[in-house]
Motif scaffolding. Structure first.
Motif, PDB file in Angstrom:
ATOM      1  N   ARG A   8       0.844  -1.205   0.000  1.00  0.00           N
ATOM      2  CA  ARG A   8       0.000   0.000   0.000  1.00  0.00           C
ATOM      3  C   ARG A   8       0.873   1.247   0.000  1.00  0.00           C
ATOM      4  NH1 ARG A   8      -3.168  -3.156  -1.460  1.00  0.00           N
ATOM      5  NH2 ARG A   8      -4.850  -4.089  -0.286  1.00  0.00           N
ATOM      6  N   GLY A   9       0.345   2.302  -0.588  1.00  0.00           N
ATOM      7  CA  GLY A   9       1.047   3.580  -0.614  1.00  0.00           C
ATOM      8  C   GLY A   9       1.177   4.088  -2.027  1.00  0.00           C
ATOM      9  N   SER A  10       2.013   5.085  -2.201  1.00  0.00           N
ATOM     10  CA  SER A  10       2.244   5.651  -3.529  1.00  0.00           C
ATOM     11  C   SER A  10       3.014   4.647  -4.387  1.00  0.00           C
ATOM     12  CB  SER A  10       3.035   6.948  -3.420  1.00  0.00           C
ATOM     13  OG  SER A  10       4.357   6.669  -2.981  1.00  0.00           O
ATOM     14  N   ILE A  11       3.008   4.866  -5.680  1.00  0.00           N
ATOM     15  CA  ILE A  11       3.749   3.997  -6.593  1.00  0.00           C
ATOM     16  C   ILE A  11       5.218   3.954  -6.191  1.00  0.00           C
ATOM     17  CG2 ILE A  11       4.557   3.758  -8.979  1.00  0.00           C
ATOM     18  CD1 ILE A  11       1.821   4.931  -9.842  1.00  0.00           C
ATOM     19  N   GLU A  12       5.776   5.113  -5.899  1.00  0.00           N
ATOM     20  CA  GLU A  12       7.187   5.186  -5.529  1.00  0.00           C
ATOM     21  C   GLU A  12       7.470   4.418  -4.247  1.00  0.00           C
ATOM     22  OE1 GLU A  12       5.236   7.851  -6.202  1.00  0.00           O
ATOM     23  OE2 GLU A  12       6.050   8.464  -8.138  1.00  0.00           O
ATOM     24  N   PHE A  13       6.560   4.534  -3.269  1.00  0.00           N
ATOM     25  CA  PHE A  13       6.733   3.846  -2.003  1.00  0.00           C
ATOM     26  C   PHE A  13       6.659   2.330  -2.199  1.00  0.00           C
ATOM     27  CE2 PHE A  13       5.080   1.882   1.867  1.00  0.00           C
ATOM     28  CZ  PHE A  13       6.045   2.284   2.779  1.00  0.00           C
ATOM     29  N   PHE A  15       7.199   0.641  -4.986  1.00  0.00           N
ATOM     30  CA  PHE A  15       8.389   0.228  -5.735  1.00  0.00           C
ATOM     31  C   PHE A  15       9.576   0.055  -4.792  1.00  0.00           C
ATOM     32  CE2 PHE A  15      12.285   0.895  -8.092  1.00  0.00           C
ATOM     33  CZ  PHE A  15      12.107   0.067  -9.189  1.00  0.00           C
ATOM     34  N   ALA A  16       9.814   1.046  -3.962  1.00  0.00           N
ATOM     35  CA  ALA A  16      10.936   0.995  -3.022  1.00  0.00           C
ATOM     36  C   ALA A  16      10.769  -0.152  -2.030  1.00  0.00           C
ATOM     37  CB  ALA A  16      11.063   2.325  -2.286  1.00  0.00           C
ATOM     38  N   GLN A  17       9.536  -0.360  -1.566  1.00  0.00           N
ATOM     39  CA  GLN A  17       9.256  -1.438  -0.615  1.00  0.00           C
ATOM     40  C   GLN A  17       9.552  -2.800  -1.241  1.00  0.00           C
ATOM     41  OE1 GLN A  17       5.149  -1.402   0.603  1.00  0.00           O
ATOM     42  NE2 GLN A  17       5.484  -2.778   2.321  1.00  0.00           N
ATOM     43  N   LEU A  18       9.110  -3.011  -2.466  1.00  0.00           N
ATOM     44  CA  LEU A  18       9.347  -4.290  -3.146  1.00  0.00           C
ATOM     45  C   LEU A  18      10.834  -4.490  -3.441  1.00  0.00           C
ATOM     46  CD1 LEU A  18       6.310  -4.347  -5.599  1.00  0.00           C
ATOM     47  CD2 LEU A  18       6.531  -5.516  -3.393  1.00  0.00           C
ATOM     48  N   GLN A  19      11.508  -3.411  -3.765  1.00  0.00           N
ATOM     49  CA  GLN A  19      12.938  -3.490  -4.020  1.00  0.00           C
ATOM     50  C   GLN A  19      13.697  -3.828  -2.732  1.00  0.00           C
ATOM     51  OE1 GLN A  19      14.671   0.104  -5.668  1.00  0.00           O
ATOM     52  NE2 GLN A  19      15.920  -1.151  -7.014  1.00  0.00           N
TER      53      GLN A  19
END
Length: 171
Positions: A8-13, A15-19
């Motif tokens: 959950r969160g912004s696209i950027e968040f 993306f960073a979380q999955l990375q």
């Protein structure tokens, strides 16, 4: 996949979380493992799953799929194997149906590193402008529950088709 769906969160968040959680690296490793299995897989399951990952990586945003960059050598190995199967008329019905469907996204196969795969390129050109309907008889739908993210995708496509059949036409 549970982590990707639950993010959950912004696209950027996301993306960073999955990375940070290594999800992108895991999918890259899975893809490489399928590429290593290609020549010893008589069922063609490895090429089907690897090809799905390659296609999905390019057609679905990484924050939704969990798939980001994949190894280019593994990608080339998959498509080279697929070219060989097509050239020798060894691709099974399910693989051909999947490839017809993926070919409508012609950009997936336009990488300059793939242009020497003449039979594959010819196949893609033949199907890229055709709205290729994949029928359930061409796919092993009964077993899709056990085929990872690829299976979930094809089950969702099949579900959408059944819903379209249930919607009455306007008169």
């Amino acid at each position: 996949m549970r982590i990707v769906v639950g993010a959950r969160g912004s696209i950027e968040f996301i993306f960073a979380q999955l990375q940070t959680q290594g999800i992108y690296d895991e999918y890259s490793s899975i893809h490489q493992a399928y590429a290593q299995l290609l020549n010893n897989d008589q069922s063609q399951e490895a090429v089907k799953r690897a090809l799905f990952i390659q296609w999905y990586c390019l057609t679905e945003p990484s924050f939704l799929s969990g798939i980001s960059d994949i190894d280019e050598l593994a990608e080339l190995a998959v498509l080279t194997h697929l070219d060989h199967l097509l050239r020798n008329d060894q691709a099974d019905t399910e693989l051909v149906a999947m490839l017809r469907y993926y070919s409508t996204w012609e950009f997936v196969f336009q990488n300059p590193h793939f242009q020497h795969l003449v039979v594959l390129q010819s196949f893609v050109i033949q199907w890229m402008s055709v709205d290729s309907e994949v029928t359930t008889s061409e796919l092993g739908m009964a077993d899709m529950d056990n085929r990872g993210q690829m299976g979930k995708y094809w089950l969702s496509i099949n579900w959408l088709k059944t819903q379209e059949l249930l919607i009455p036409e306007k008169t």
